[in-house]
Design an enzyme around this catalytic site. Structure first.
Site, PDB file in Angstrom:
ATOM      1  N   LYS A  11      -8.928   4.360 -20.762  1.00  0.00           N
ATOM      2  CA  LYS A  11      -9.344   4.542 -22.082  1.00  0.00           C
ATOM      3  C   LYS A  11      -8.164   4.350 -22.149  1.00  0.00           C
ATOM      4  CE  LYS A  11     -13.134   5.408 -19.198  1.00  0.00           C
ATOM      5  NZ  LYS A  11     -13.583   6.489 -18.997  1.00  0.00           N
ATOM      6  N   TYR A  18     -17.822  14.675 -17.748  1.00  0.00           N
ATOM      7  CA  TYR A  18     -18.288  13.119 -17.568  1.00  0.00           C
ATOM      8  C   TYR A  18     -18.946  12.880 -16.223  1.00  0.00           C
ATOM      9  CZ  TYR A  18     -17.120   7.763 -16.606  1.00  0.00           C
ATOM     10  OH  TYR A  18     -17.058   6.894 -16.335  1.00  0.00           O
ATOM     11  N   ARG A  74       1.137  -1.200   0.143  1.00  0.00           N
ATOM     12  CA  ARG A  74      -0.304   0.058  -0.085  1.00  0.00           C
ATOM     13  C   ARG A  74       1.032   1.559   0.177  1.00  0.00           C
ATOM     14  NH1 ARG A  74      -2.135   1.856   4.286  1.00  0.00           N
ATOM     15  NH2 ARG A  74      -1.875  -0.221   5.350  1.00  0.00           N
ATOM     16  N   ASP A  94      -9.661  17.402 -16.877  1.00  0.00           N
ATOM     17  CA  ASP A  94      -9.552  15.298 -16.941  1.00  0.00           C
ATOM     18  C   ASP A  94      -9.062  15.617 -18.432  1.00  0.00           C
ATOM     19  OD1 ASP A  94     -10.213  13.151 -17.925  1.00  0.00           O
ATOM     20  OD2 ASP A  94     -12.434  13.321 -16.368  1.00  0.00           O
TER      21      ASP A  94
HETATM   22  C1  LIG Z   1     -14.309   6.787 -17.769  1.00  0.00           C
HETATM   23  C2  LIG Z   1     -14.046   8.165 -17.503  1.00  0.00           C
HETATM   24  C3  LIG Z   1     -13.251   8.766 -16.124  1.00  0.00           C
HETATM   25  C4  LIG Z   1     -13.900   7.791 -15.123  1.00  0.00           C
HETATM   26  O1  LIG Z   1     -12.697   7.358 -15.118  1.00  0.00           O
HETATM   27  P1  LIG Z   1     -13.095   5.530 -13.927  1.00  0.00           P
HETATM   28  O2  LIG Z   1     -11.443   4.877 -14.481  1.00  0.00           O
HETATM   29  O3  LIG Z   1     -13.812   4.323 -15.049  1.00  0.00           O
HETATM   30  O4  LIG Z   1     -12.884   5.168 -12.825  1.00  0.00           O
HETATM   31  C5  LIG Z   1     -13.572  10.091 -15.687  1.00  0.00           C
HETATM   32  N1  LIG Z   1     -13.366  10.966 -16.641  1.00  0.00           N
HETATM   33  C6  LIG Z   1     -12.840  10.879 -17.987  1.00  0.00           C
HETATM   34  C7  LIG Z   1     -13.382  11.468 -19.098  1.00  0.00           C
HETATM   35  C8  LIG Z   1     -13.900   9.142 -18.081  1.00  0.00           C
HETATM   36  O5  LIG Z   1     -13.881   8.819 -19.440  1.00  0.00           O
END
Ligand SMILES: *Cc1c(COP(=O)(O)O)cnc(C)c1O
Length: 400
Positions: free
Chosen positions: A207, A117, A64, A182
């Protein structure tokens, strides 16, 4: 002086500095949950260092606190973002939660820009984090600030409309308040927000970074001071990226530039063809005329991207018919995989939003979001055109 290496080169080599000394070619996977020590004082010093947010210590002590496989991925991602450091988490939402927990020490208020998101919107709106939120469009950030604003959160390209947000303009409005971008949709191949004044950039690594639809993770790239705070939160809350996921994400980075460039070229082709399709009311793609009113492609984002939106004529039911009719594309949420994914924001990713928030964010009932993959553009077009033809026929039948 040697010129800085191109991003495509760094994507292949970053975070691998210690492999030659280890005498290995592939990234080693360290699955240890605990680490033996030979002297107690040394282990104590390592523990103290890691708990206070140090990047490394002679002994990782416990999983951790530190993991070498994950740390290599963090170093590589920091390199691609031009950041001092990166801190990885078990998912994108875990990464964002860690930032919010760390930021809360500086004040109880956050400003967020819409659209964003869906789960980010939900996490802030439901007040689970004990933070108040003011939602605004990107032009309204300055007016939304309060004395106790600890963070400004924005997303570009925005999900799911693909609207681009001018990062420098948001940073200027935020005054001294740190801005988190983001950048999941853009990836460091197309956009590096720290170059435009952002304090933090986050990715859902699930992603494009992983890129093959088989890993969940999140990462934040930032200065070392923020990184120390985030590592401290990670040690305390345990929202860890698993080393196997760290391995897959690091391996994925090597092909990231290639994948993004190919998918982007295909997305541009599909967008251009969709514009002329009678079953499509609107196409959202920054590469189309009118799709980038602020002129950010070229200035902030190195290309129009791999994601596109299309609003199907006939609203919710027509959009449903299209996602149910495709045979090559994968009807699924998420994005950034080798295969093309199609999803329906009003029915899935942005369902948790109120009707008002959806409308405010420009998320029409007939909007579909495509995450373009690596298939041939012609094969994808044939699939999409056939699915759209099904809805056109249904519309004609209803009209008769
Ligand atoms: C998928 C996504 C998230 C969240 O990420 P997770 O890995 O699903 O927790 C946040 N922001 C954007 C733009 C995303 O596409």
């Amino acid at each position: 002086m040697t010129p800085p290496l191109d991003l495509a080169t760094r994507a292949v080599h970053a975070g691998r500095d210690d492999l030659a000394d280890l005498g290995v070619h592939a990234l080693p996977i360290d699955l240890s949950s605990t680490y033996p020590f030979s002297d107690l004082d040394g282990a104590t010093a390592s523990l103290d260092a890691l708990v206070s947010g140090d990047k490394t210590a002679p002994n990782p002590v416990y999983a951790r606190l530190h993991n070498p496989t994950v740390a290599r991925f963090e170093n590589a991602l920091a390199d691609l973002e031009g950041a001092e450091a990166a801190v990885a988490f078990g998912s994108g939402m875990a990464a964002l939660t860690a930032v919010l927990l760390a930021a809360r020490a500086d004040g109880g208020h956050v400003v967020g820009t819409r659209p964003i998101y869906g789960t980010t919107d939900h996490l802030l709106t439901c007040e689970l984090m004990g933070l108040e939120v003011t939602w605004t469009d990107p032009g309204g950030v300055a007016d939304a600030l309060r004395d106790d604003t600890c963070l400004v959160i924005t997303e570009t390209p925005a999900n799911p409309t693909l609207a681009l947000v001018d990062i420098e303009a948001v940073v200027a409005q935020a005054g001294g308040v740190p801005v988190l971008v983001d950048s999941t949709f853009a990836t460091p191949v197309l956009q590096r927000p720290l170059e435009h004044g952002a304090a933090l950039v986050m990715h859902s690594a699930t992603k494009f970074l992983g890129g093959h639809g088989d890993v969940v993770g999140g990462v934040v790239a930032c200065g070392e001071e923020w990184a120390r705070r985030l590592r401290g939160v990670r040690v305390a809350t345990g929202a860890l990226l698993h080393p196997l996921a760290g391995y897959l994400l690091h391996r994925g980075l090597a092909t990231l530039p290639l994948r993004v460039e190919r998918a982007q070229a295909t997305a541009a082709t599909l967008a251009a063809r969709l514009v002329d399709h009678p079953g499509v009311e609107a196409v959202h793609y920054p590469g189309l005329p009118g799709g980038d009113p602020a002129g950010l492609v070229g200035r902030q984002q190195d290309g129009p991207g791999t994601m596109l939106g299309l609003t199907v004529a006939g609203g919710y039911d027509a959009a449903r018919a299209v996602v149910e009719a495709v045979t090559l594309m994968t009807p699924a949420v998420s994005l950034g995989s080798v295969d093309t994914l199609v999803q329906h924001p009003a029915g899935l990713t942005h369902r948790v939003l109120s009707d008002g928030a959806r409308e405010e964010g420009g998320i029409a009932p007939g909007l579909l979001r495509l995450s373009v993959g690596l298939e041939s553009a012609d094969d994808l077009w044939a699939d999409l055109a056939a699915a759209l033809a099904v809805t056109l026929e249904a519309e004609v039948a209803t009209a008769e």
